[in-house]
Design a protein around this motif. Structure first.
Motif, PDB file in Angstrom:
ATOM      1  N   PHE A 149       0.827  -1.199   0.000  1.00  0.00           N
ATOM      2  CA  PHE A 149       0.000   0.000   0.000  1.00  0.00           C
ATOM      3  C   PHE A 149       0.868   1.259   0.000  1.00  0.00           C
ATOM      4  O   PHE A 149       0.629   2.211  -0.754  1.00  0.00           O
ATOM      5  CB  PHE A 149      -0.919  -0.038   1.219  1.00  0.00           C
ATOM      6  N   LEU A 150       1.933   1.249   0.758  1.00  0.00           N
ATOM      7  CA  LEU A 150       2.815   2.413   0.842  1.00  0.00           C
ATOM      8  C   LEU A 150       3.552   2.634  -0.473  1.00  0.00           C
ATOM      9  O   LEU A 150       3.657   3.771  -0.963  1.00  0.00           O
ATOM     10  CB  LEU A 150       3.804   2.204   1.991  1.00  0.00           C
ATOM     11  N   GLU A 151       4.069   1.596  -1.089  1.00  0.00           N
ATOM     12  CA  GLU A 151       4.790   1.739  -2.356  1.00  0.00           C
ATOM     13  C   GLU A 151       3.894   2.308  -3.439  1.00  0.00           C
ATOM     14  O   GLU A 151       4.300   3.156  -4.234  1.00  0.00           O
ATOM     15  CB  GLU A 151       5.339   0.382  -2.792  1.00  0.00           C
ATOM     16  N   HIS A 152       2.659   1.877  -3.431  1.00  0.00           N
ATOM     17  CA  HIS A 152       1.724   2.342  -4.454  1.00  0.00           C
ATOM     18  C   HIS A 152       1.439   3.838  -4.290  1.00  0.00           C
ATOM     19  O   HIS A 152       1.428   4.590  -5.274  1.00  0.00           O
ATOM     20  CB  HIS A 152       0.434   1.525  -4.352  1.00  0.00           C
ATOM     21  N   VAL A 153       1.252   4.271  -3.084  1.00  0.00           N
ATOM     22  CA  VAL A 153       0.942   5.681  -2.842  1.00  0.00           C
ATOM     23  C   VAL A 153       2.129   6.558  -3.223  1.00  0.00           C
ATOM     24  O   VAL A 153       1.969   7.603  -3.858  1.00  0.00           O
ATOM     25  CB  VAL A 153       0.554   5.886  -1.358  1.00  0.00           C
ATOM     26  N   VAL A 154       3.349   6.133  -2.914  1.00  0.00           N
ATOM     27  CA  VAL A 154       4.531   6.918  -3.260  1.00  0.00           C
ATOM     28  C   VAL A 154       4.697   7.002  -4.773  1.00  0.00           C
ATOM     29  O   VAL A 154       5.020   8.074  -5.315  1.00  0.00           O
ATOM     30  CB  VAL A 154       5.781   6.298  -2.596  1.00  0.00           C
TER      31      VAL A 154
END
Length: 1715
Positions: A1241-1246
């Motif tokens: 989820f974090l990688e996608h948002v960045v």
């Protein structure tokens, strides 16, 4: 240069300074005055000529004549005798007098200065000065007062020069005195006073022959006659007063014959002044004292005044002796004290000459009816009696008779004066026999005034005086103000007087003993008993044995009280331990000291008992802390009486004491508290008497003297009757029956009177109330073996019902108390083995409930406090009634409980009423539980019913309601445990314990043969899961007391549960060993709390939860979780959080035991709580509990429940407008804690944030081409919101994911700050706001608290360059906390430095400028960063340029030498940047670079840098200027290497400028220059300069101390660098034209100091004229006052230090032409 030195323009300087005396600025005028006064000793003639020249035209052209005259006076004082020229002195005197005669003003500042000038002239040429003054005596009359005032000042200052010329003065003044107007006469009179005061002093100190000069004496007599006959008769009070003061100084100088002739008129004028004004009394009295001294104390003959001639004076002075009041501490106190002392001096003077006549006169005035005369005469007698004791000794009989006649005066002022006189008379042995007793009785009468009388009198005085501070007494045409004498003050004085006589005058012992005993018994002396007892105690300390002091003849004992009467009186007066004067303590002391008057056994008993009683009342403040101190003290007094009677084996003495008690009823007719104690004392005594007829007689008298309509008196009567009943029950009951029958016989008459309009129920209520109380206390004190039949007769015959129909609240309380006492009598009898039922118990319970509430016909003004007291007593009575066999019905118990539970909600005040009410309510609930049923199940049901009724108060938002309810729950559980265990632990008061034993005894008797399973309730019947969840929130209550009692309650619940049997069908497994271990742990917590309640609350609660988890069964656990909603939604936030913590703990430890349906229902309960919880933090904690439930049970079930709720909510709300209240955001928090989801989820948002296109921002105006939100921007915003949710709710797993992607996340956020700032310039503020929220969440997630503080420092307002500073601080924070993340972040940001968006470049540059100092790990990365920054030093953005240079100076130390030359070249270039901000940054960076640069790298550019820094030191920007000075100081470190001589030249060129700017307008510049000066001093290695930099003057901001520093520096520089003095002066002269006036002033002062320190006369001669010329120009042209003032001071100092011979000649005509 010419061979002869050029002359100094001193004349021009002095003239200009003189002209500056008229400057608009007071600072300039003061400086000019000081300068001229410094110059005056060198050339006083020049100063005088210049001042004369500029002041021509007088005050019309020159406004500061005061300054001119002050300078002239100084110059005249500095003149030598050889310089004194008669014409010159005359000219100066004419200048001063010409100004004086042209003005009608008097006593102006310039006139005082002119007077000082004339006095100075008179010190050189007194005759010339006086001739000039005399010349104007024939002029206009307006000039005469001022001239005369000058002569007065001259006489006061130069008496020895004035007295030889007194004859001339009088010869010229005398002819004009007759024509002086009234308005000018005070000045003339004051001058005459000064002249003759000087004459009197000279005649004493230096005897001379002028008094023998007939002409002088004739003048003196003429002046005296004129003042006496004309001026003293003026209508103007000021004239008369000043004239009288002058006459007072002259009476000692005139002839005896003239004084004798003048005395009648002189005295008359003096007395007339007393009639005019009270304020001039002191001056008038002083003058009168001089007159009396000259008239009475003569060496050449008898007194000039006989006593008859003094009568008028004495009559005028007597009232003044009455105005002094020692209690009056207002502004007039000191004046009145001086008047009083002066009056006493006058009387003492007269008394020393005519003692007998004065005595008779004072006695005569004491017989008048005028209070002022009486008080004044007594005060004078009091003052003179010790001083004229010998001549007045034979007159003491007359004095005593006169004082006797004054004892009946009603005036408090007279009484006060008499009381003080009595003490003086006693101390001189004037008192004896009956006369002394009369005076002592007078003092005792005044001591007996009560506090109520004092208050009444003080109030009446305020009304009668109309808020004035003084009484005004009219006597003829004169008013004398008398301070008000209050009764309280009079009482205090009499108390002290009586004690002084008793303690300090041994001759009064035979009078006071045993006479003082007679004042104890009479009622009118009650208020004085304390001081009388204290006096008796002091008298008893004499060495003589006490019995021998008693009179032996019967005639002497007629008026003395009998010992039995003394004892009866003093015992009752012991009632109030806090009475005025420590009455109780004094009485007890008297008992011990006068023990010989009483039976021997009593005296011996008192020796042991009295100290204990005195110890109890020794600390009044501590005694007041106990609300029941009065009741306890009364019991101690009664015990004292009872035990005293027990040790007396004399029946006759006891009978006499009873008779004395009866006789003393009349002494307390208006004192109900004392009457109540007297009833009880008589009851104690009647217990000891066996004569029934005597007892019957005394109780009749007791009832007859009782005021039954007064509650206190009524209660005392009832207790007294009860005490009698303990030995004579039947006699008391007969009396009560007769009273009751009498009330019944009067019903018909009251019925008729009711219809006739005269009926009242109050009398009946009082009688019924008193009867009820007497019946109750009779039962209370009667022996248990005889009360059964009496109670049956009272209740069974319905006799008591006749006492229940009362309406008055106090009567209701009395009836309720009586019922309670009857019930307690039954219980106490049962305790003693005499068990019998109380008839009509339920009917009495109904009566109590009726009396407890307000009836419809009650008076609406009934006090709520009285109602609370009634309810408290009713609850106690209900407790008593329900505890009596047979048991009351369930309906009756529930009805009473329903009617009383609301008392838990009553207000907390007043504590002395509410606290007993709540205690009684708790005791009542326990009593209901005890009597609730016959088996354990019924008792358990009753317990649950009570506890559920209390739940609303347990969870109340009001603290005192929670505390009360929790205490009630705990006490009820304790009672339940007692019943279950078969033992009893007392609850509440002792009486409640007695009430419970009867019920418990029946319980044990009825079920002793039954199995425990039947007698005891089951564990299931306790509803343990529900109850524990209800009380767990209270374990974290904000109140310490509530937390403690709640934990004890939980422990008690499990203690009871483990002792109860389990049902046969209960298959739940319970590990008894683990349960008991958990219970022991819980009880350990309770023990710790009892010892120390200040331990960590969270730790305590955690231990409680661990124990509870182990103690609950599976079924109880499920019930607790299902019932958690109410606890989680508790009204107290802290308690709600505790409930959530408990639910979480239950799930963590025992969640695996739940089945799917239980998990689903638990999730629904928590979601319901989430909806109901208002507090955001509490909701967050509930979501954590949901996450915990998913983690420790079946996650899919929990997720399904949450996602179902989220699906209903997602499409209906605009989440962008919610302020953190969106429920799904909390759900994201829960999801983000899972490792499988959070990282992806974090990688996608960045990725979305980095790849999303930014709006094209114009670097100039910041406008975006996008006018509406695009889908990409929606995604970007949603990504930021998702990041926020992830950071806030990620927990440990989310934090780990962020840690793994730290560099990419933070770099993205930093670059987004730039993008959002650009959008903000385009008017779109929301992106920045959402980003800051995400950034803050990022900091909170990783524990970056410092970073979070940085973000929130300005409240998120990133205007201007704040966002740049923010990024820099964030980068510094990362470098300190996470140095390993710097390398990957620098790699990302270096690439971003080449982006097209200006704001992202600025963001990248800001971060890199901070990261570079931490980039020493990889050399290639550092080289890449330096290259990128050097390239972008020429960036089109000034911000990027500044940030790059800031970064370049922070290269790591180990690599700095490699790049030093490159960095310095960049700094030199940027010092000439077109942008001022870049220049300032370059300056600051230069200072940083110079701290670590090698010297060989600085040498090539040092000269270039110093030149640029010198230019920047003159910048108008204060910050730029301060940094330029600081940078030069830092550069001086490199001055000793390379081109040292060239740099030293630069240092000497800058040194004066640094010294001048040490006192710059700006504080930062001052500090920078101080530091730079120290550095330059160290560079030059001059110890004296270094020492100077450590002085106070160097570091002070005060102008005067800075000038001290400049003087010190100027002393050293010419001696240290003589050859450079010229360059210093040139640099200083250049500063004369500086842009700042304060620098100009500094330069002027510094240059003058340097020149004044030059020893080389040739150099001085070359500089001084030039400097003086510049100073003169500045003084005449500068618009700044500070510059002009400094010029004046500089001119003064330069001319003062110069050679007067070098001054240019200054002809007067030249000066006059210039003027």
């Amino acid at each position: 240069m010419a061979s002869s030195s050029p002359s100094l323009p001193a004349a021009d300087a002095v003239q200009l300074l003189a002209a500056s005396l008229n400057d608009d600025s007071p600072e300039v005028r003061d400086a000019a005055v000081a300068a001229l006064q410094d110059i005056a000793p060198l050339n006083p003639i020049l100063v005088l000529n210049c001042c004369s020249a500029v002041s021509r035209g007088g005050r019309r052209r020159f406004g500061n004549m005061a300054g001119i005259f002050s300078v002239m006076a100084c110059a005249v004082g500095a003149m030598d005798a050889k310089d004194v020229n008669e014409s010159f002195i005359t000219n100066l005197a004419r200048i001063a007098t010409s100004e004086i005669i042209t003005s009608k003003e008097l006593n102006a500042e310039w006139q005082r200065s002119a007077s000082i000038l004339l006095v100075s002239l008179g010190s050189h040429a007194p005759d010339l000065m006086m001739d000039e003054i005399f010349r104007h005596f024939s002029g206009p009359s307006s000039a005469l007062p001022a001239m005369v005032q000058v002569l007065a000042d001259f006489a006061s200052d130069k008496a020895m020069l004035f007295i030889p010329r007194l004859k001339d003065v009088l010869s010229r003044v005398l002819p004009i005195l007759g024509s002086v107007r009234d308005s000018q006469r005070p000045i003339f009179a004051n001058a005459i006073r000064c002249w003759f005061q000087a004459a009197g002093q000279c005649s004493v100190d230096f005897p001379c022959d002028w008094l023998h000069d007939s002409v002088v004496m004739s003048y003196l007599n003429s002046v005296f006659e004129l003042l006496l006959k004309v001026w003293a008769s003026s209508r103007d009070t000021k004239v008369r007063l000043s004239t009288l003061e002058a006459l007072g100084q002259m009476v000692g100088l005139i002839s005896r014959s003239q004084l004798k002739t003048a005395l009648p008129r002189l005295i008359q004028h003096t007395l007339d002044l007393y009639k005019r004004d009270q304020e001039i009394a002191f001056s008038t009295t002083c003058s009168l004292h001089f007159i009396l001294k000259a008239s009475l104390l003569t060496d050449t003959g008898p007194p000039l005044l006989d006593f008859e001639g003094l009568l008028r004076i004495l009559s005028a002075l007597i009232p003044l002796a009455s105005i002094y009041d020692s209690k009056e501490k207002n502004s007039d106190f000191s004046v009145k004290l001086r008047v009083y002392n002066e009056v006493q001096c006058c009387f003492l003077l007269i008394g020393s000459v005519y003692p007998d006549n004065l005595f008779l006169f004072l006695i005569e005035k004491c017989e008048l009816k005028d209070e002022a005369f009486i008080v004044g005469a007594i005060n004078i007698l009091k003052h003179l009696l010790p001083r004229l004791a010998e001549p007045w000794h034979n007159r003491r009989t007359l004095l005593i008779d006169t004082t006797k006649s004054l004892l009946s005066e009603p005036s408090f002022g007279v009484q006060r004066a008499v009381a003080e006189l009595i003490v003086v008379m006693a101390s001189h042995c004037y008192l004896s026999g009956q006369t002394a007793e009369l005076f002592i009785e007078f003092l005792v009468q005044r001591c007996s005034t009560s506090d109520d009388d004092c208050k009444i009198h003080k109030t009446s005085d305020k009304v009668s005086t109309n808020n004035n501070s003084f009484f005004q007494i009219q006597y003829k045409n004169r008013k004398v103000e008398l301070g008000p004498v209050y009764v309280e003050e009079l009482r205090e004085i009499c108390d002290k007087s009586l004690l002084l006589i008793s303690i300090t005058i041994p001759e009064m012992e035979h009078i006071l003993w045993p006479f003082m005993l007679k004042f104890i018994l009479p009622r009118k002396y009650t208020g004085a008993v304390a001081v009388v007892c204290k006096c008796l105690s002091e008298l008893s300390k004499r060495k003589l044995p006490l019995p021998s002091l008693m009179p032996t003849d019967s005639s002497a004992q007629i008026d003395l009280p009998a010992p039995v009467d003394l004892f009866a009186r003093l015992v009752v007066l012991l009632h109030n331990p806090l009475s005025k004067g420590q009455l109780a303590h004094q009485i007890l002391t008297v008992f011990c000291n006068l023990g010989a008057l009483f039976p021997k056994n009593m005296a011996l008993f008192w020796q042991d008992e009295v100290p204990k009683m005195k110890s109890y009342i020794s600390d009044p403040a501590d005694l007041k802390q106990d609300l029941t101190y009065q009741e306890k003290w009364d019991e101690m007094v009664l015990n004292f009486l009872a035990e005293s009677l027990d040790v007396v084996h004399e029946p006759e003495w006891v009978i006499q004491l009873g008779d004395s008690f009866v006789r003393h009823y009349e002494l307390y007719s208006g004192e109900d508290e004392h009457s109540a104690l007297l009833h009880r004392c008589l009851g104690i005594l009647l217990q000891k008497v066996d004569d029934r007829a005597y007892v019957r007689e005394k109780i009749d008298v007791m009832y007859t003297n009782a005021k039954i309509y007064v509650p206190a008196n009524r209660l005392g009567l009832a207790k007294g009757m009860g005490l009698v009943a303990s030995s004579h029950l039947d006699t008391v009951l007969e009396k009560l029956k007769s009273i009751l029958d009498a009330v019944g016989r009067g019903r018909f008459q009251r019925f008729l009177s009711f219809f006739s309009g005269g009926g009242s129920s109050e009398d009946t209520d009082d009688t019924h109330a008193s009867l009820a109380l007497m019946y109750g206390y009779a039962a209370r004190y009667a022996p248990p073996s005889v009360i059964e039949a009496r109670i049956d007769a009272l209740v069974g015959t319905n006799m008591l019902s006749r006492l229940l129909h009362v309406q008055n609240p106090t009567a209701k309380q009395a009836v309720i108390t009586a019922i309670d006492l009857l019930g307690n009598a039954v219980i106490r009898a049962a305790q003693n083995g005499l068990t019998f039922p109380l008839k009509r118990r339920d009917q009495m319970l109904e009566y109590v409930l009726t009396l407890m509430g307000r009836d419809d016909h009650d008076d609406v003004t009934d006090s709520s406090l009285e109602h609370l007291q009634t309810q408290s007593l009713a609850l106690r009575a209900c407790t008593t009634l329900v505890s009596i066999e047979p048991k009351s019905p369930v309906e009756a118990r529930n009805r009473v409980m329903k009617a009383t539970l609301g008392f838990f909600a009553v207000p907390n005040e007043p504590l002395d009423i509410v606290d007993p009410l709540i205690d009684n309510l708790t005791t009542f609930l326990c009593a209901i539980l005890v009597t609730s049923g016959e088996d354990g199940r019924s008792r358990a049901e009753q317990l649950l019913h009570i506890l559920r009724q209390l739940d609303q108060y347990v969870s109340s938002s009001v603290e005192h309601q929670r505390r009360r309810a929790c205490v009630a729950v705990y006490e009820t559980l304790q009672k339940f445990r007692t019943l279950c265990s078969g033992s009893y632990y007392g609850i509440g008061n002792q009486m409640a314990s007695i009430q419970s034993k009867q019920s418990e005894h029946m319980f044990q008797k009825n079920f002793s043969n039954l199995p425990p399973a039947f007698v005891l309730p089951s564990r299931a019947s306790m509803s343990l899961g529900e109850r524990i969840m209800a009380y767990l929130p209270r374990c974290t209550d904000p109140s310490t007391e509530v937390r403690k009692i709640a934990i004890q309650t939980v422990s008690l619940f499990f203690n009871i549960a483990l002792s109860l049997p389990r049902l046969l069908g209960d298959k739940a497994h319970l590990d008894l060993e683990a349960s008991y271990n958990a219970l022991n742990s819980l009880e350990d917590v309770v023990s710790i709390l009892r010892r120390d309640a200040s331990i960590d609350q969270s730790e305590v609660f955690q231990r409680v939860l661990l124990s509870v988890c182990s103690l609950l069964t599976k079924e109880e656990l499920v019930v607790s979780l299902h019932a958690c909603c109410d606890s989680v939604c508790d009204k107290i936030k802290q308690s709600a959080e505790g409930a959530i913590q408990a639910v979480t703990e239950f799930i963590v430890r025992r969640g695996k035991e739940l089945n799917p349906s239980e998990i689903s229902r638990t999730t629904q309960s928590l979601l319901s709580a989430t909806i109901l919880v208002v507090d955001r933090h509490s909701r967050h904690e509930v979501m954590n509990a949901i996450s915990c439930l998913a983690e420790h049970t079946i996650p899919s079930i929990v997720f399904n429940e949450v996602l179902t709720a989220a699906g209903k909510d997602a499409g209906t709300k605009d989440i962008s407008r919610l302020r953190g209240g969106w429920l799904l955001q909390d759900v994201f928090h829960a999801f983000s804690q899972h490792a499988a989801l959070s990282s992806v989820f974090l990688e996608h948002v960045v990725y979305i944030l980095n790849e999303a296109p930014n709006g094209k921002i114009s670097p100039d105006v910041g406008e975006s081409y996008y006018s509406e939100l695009s889908p990409e921007e929606d995604i970007q915003r949603a990504s930021v919101l998702a990041l926020t949710a992830l950071f806030r709710g990620g927990g440990k797993t989310g934090k780990k994911a962020v840690e793994q992607h730290y560099a990419s996340v933070l770099s993205t956020l930093i670059l987004q700050l730039g993008s959002c700032h650009g959008l903000g310039l385009a008017g779109k503020q929301e992106p920045m706001r959402f980003l800051l929220v995400a950034f803050q969440s990022f900091c909170e997630c990783l524990g970056e608290f410092e970073m979070g503080k940085i973000l929130t420092r300005d409240g998120g307002q990133l205007t201007g360059h704040k966002w740049i500073d923010l990024i820099g601080e964030l980068a510094c924070c990362v470098s300190m906390k996470r140095p390993k993340e710097v390398l990957p972040m620098c790699t990302i940001l270096c690439k971003a430095l080449s982006r097209h968006t200006q704001f992202q470049r600025e963001a990248s540059a800001s971060a890199l400028s901070k990261f570079i100092c931490s980039s020493d790990g990889i050399e290639s990365l550092l080289e890449e960063m330096v290259e990128a920054m050097c390239v972008h030093v020429s960036d089109e953005s000034s911000t990027v340029r500044s940030l790059c240079i800031q970064g370049l100076v922070q290269i790591p130390q180990m690599h700095r030498a490699r790049y030093t030359a490159q960095v310095l070249s960049v700094i030199v270039a940027l010092l000439e940047d077109t942008d001022g901000g870049v220049q300032l940054t370059a300056l600051q960076c230069l200072q940083m670079a110079l701290k670590s640069c090698p010297k060989d790298a600085v040498d090539p550019v040092s000269l270039n840098l110093s030149v640029r820094l010198k230019n920047l030191q003159m910048s108008m920007d204060t910050t730029m200027r301060a940094n330029a000075f600081s940078a030069f100081g830092a550069l001086s470190y490199y001055g000793m290497s390379g081109e040292c001589d060239v740099f030293i030249e630069q240092v000497h060129a800058v040194l004066p400028r640094v010294a001048l700017h040490i006192h710059d307008d700006d504080q930062t510049v001052r500090q920078a220059c101080r530091i730079t000066f120290k550095q330059l001093a160290s560079l030059m290695e001059i110890d004296s300069l270094c020492s100077l930099a450590q002085t106070r003057a160097f570091n002070s901001d005060h102008r005067s101390e800075y000038e001290d520093f400049l003087r010190s520096l100027a002393k050293q520089l010419p001696h240290l660098f003589l050859t450079r003095t010229t360059s210093y002066l040139v640099s200083t002269f250049q500063a004369y034209d500086a842009a700042w006036p304060i620098i100009q002033a500094n330069a002027i002062y510094f240059s003058s100091c340097i020149i004044s320190q030059l020893d080389d006369q040739r150099a001085l001669a070359s500089y001084l004229p030039e400097v003086l010329g510049m100073l003169l120009a500045k003084l005449g042209q500068s618009p700044d006052a500070l510059v002009r003032a400094t010029c004046s001071s500089a001119l003064g100092s330069l001319l003062k230090g110069s050679n007067p011979k070098a001054w240019s000649p200054s002809p007067l005509d030249k000066l006059e032409s210039r003027t």
